[in-house]
Motif scaffolding. Sequence first.
Motif, PDB file in Angstrom:
ATOM      1  N   GLN A 110       0.771  -1.115  -0.071  1.00 38.67           N
ATOM      2  CA  GLN A 110       0.037   0.049   0.079  1.00 38.67           C
ATOM      3  C   GLN A 110       0.889   1.173   0.002  1.00 38.67           C
ATOM      4  N   ARG A 111       1.534   1.513  -1.131  1.00 44.47           N
ATOM      5  CA  ARG A 111       2.243   2.662  -1.249  1.00 44.47           C
ATOM      6  C   ARG A 111       1.654   3.847  -1.469  1.00 44.47           C
ATOM      7  N   LEU A 112       2.306   5.189  -1.016  1.00 49.00           N
ATOM      8  CA  LEU A 112       1.850   6.377  -1.106  1.00 49.00           C
ATOM      9  C   LEU A 112       2.732   7.299  -2.027  1.00 49.00           C
ATOM     10  N   GLY A 113       4.080   6.834  -2.119  1.00 49.92           N
ATOM     11  CA  GLY A 113       5.093   7.862  -2.763  1.00 49.92           C
ATOM     12  C   GLY A 113       6.409   7.222  -3.197  1.00 49.92           C
ATOM     13  N   THR A 114       6.385   5.979  -2.878  1.00 48.63           N
ATOM     14  CA  THR A 114       7.896   5.253  -3.467  1.00 48.63           C
ATOM     15  C   THR A 114       7.312   3.807  -4.080  1.00 48.63           C
TER      16      THR A 114
END
Length: 267
Positions: A137-141
């Motif tokens: 569950q990635r937000l920015g990488t």
Amino acid sequence: MQPRLVVFTDLDGTLLDHHSYSWRAALPALERLAANGIPLVLNSSKTSVEMRVLQCAMRVRAPYIAENGAVVVIPAGCLESREEEIVHFGVPHHELMCTLLVQRNAGARFRGFSDLSVHEVAKLSGLKEDEAERAKQRLGTEPLLWDGTDAELAQFRAALELEGLRLVQGGRFWHAMGTFDKAKGARFLLKRYQECFGNETVISIALGDSPNDQRMLEEADIPVVIRGVNSDQLQFSPARHAMRSLNPGPEGWNACVLNLLLEYGYQ
């Protein structure tokens, strides 16, 4: 007057054992930090949802920095914040993935977490499947496994840099990310702590074990290198003396933190 301490720490291979992900060997130091009201800021490549679970298990309540600085989360009640604050740095995950897809179409050979199933991520990382689900569950990488040659890797890195992105080596994976880093989130929080503590002296301690932690360690008043697979790559200028642990992982972390607490008069 006794200074205020703020501790920033990497997780995998540093506070968490590289193989078992256990932090139990660091329990004495964790309890000593909590007893003295010293903030312990987790600063990791892990996702926000992963870090919430870890904080709960460790009984740590403090701001944390997720995905190598992509997100800073300040829980309600921390740093005089009435409601939870979420601060984003860098490009959103979907924009990052568009750039990576362009590079793949140009011949770059890699596998990212978005390409892998929960089972595959669990097998490669040593995580349980519910943990692997949170890791996806990635937000920015985007964590990557590189399948090409070293020469192709250099070309891939250069191509990402032209797009304003970075490729950073972690303990197990490469991490494609924006121009933020662990140090940016640490600087942001350290400034908030200084504002909260007023005129009191604040000393920052940072602990890490891989090149992914270099900038965070350089920003700290006291850099601590935890012995690990890539820890020898962490080098500092002659003017900066880094503490280095004798033992790897949480055992080394525990010894270093306890020694520093005694040095600054915390019982």
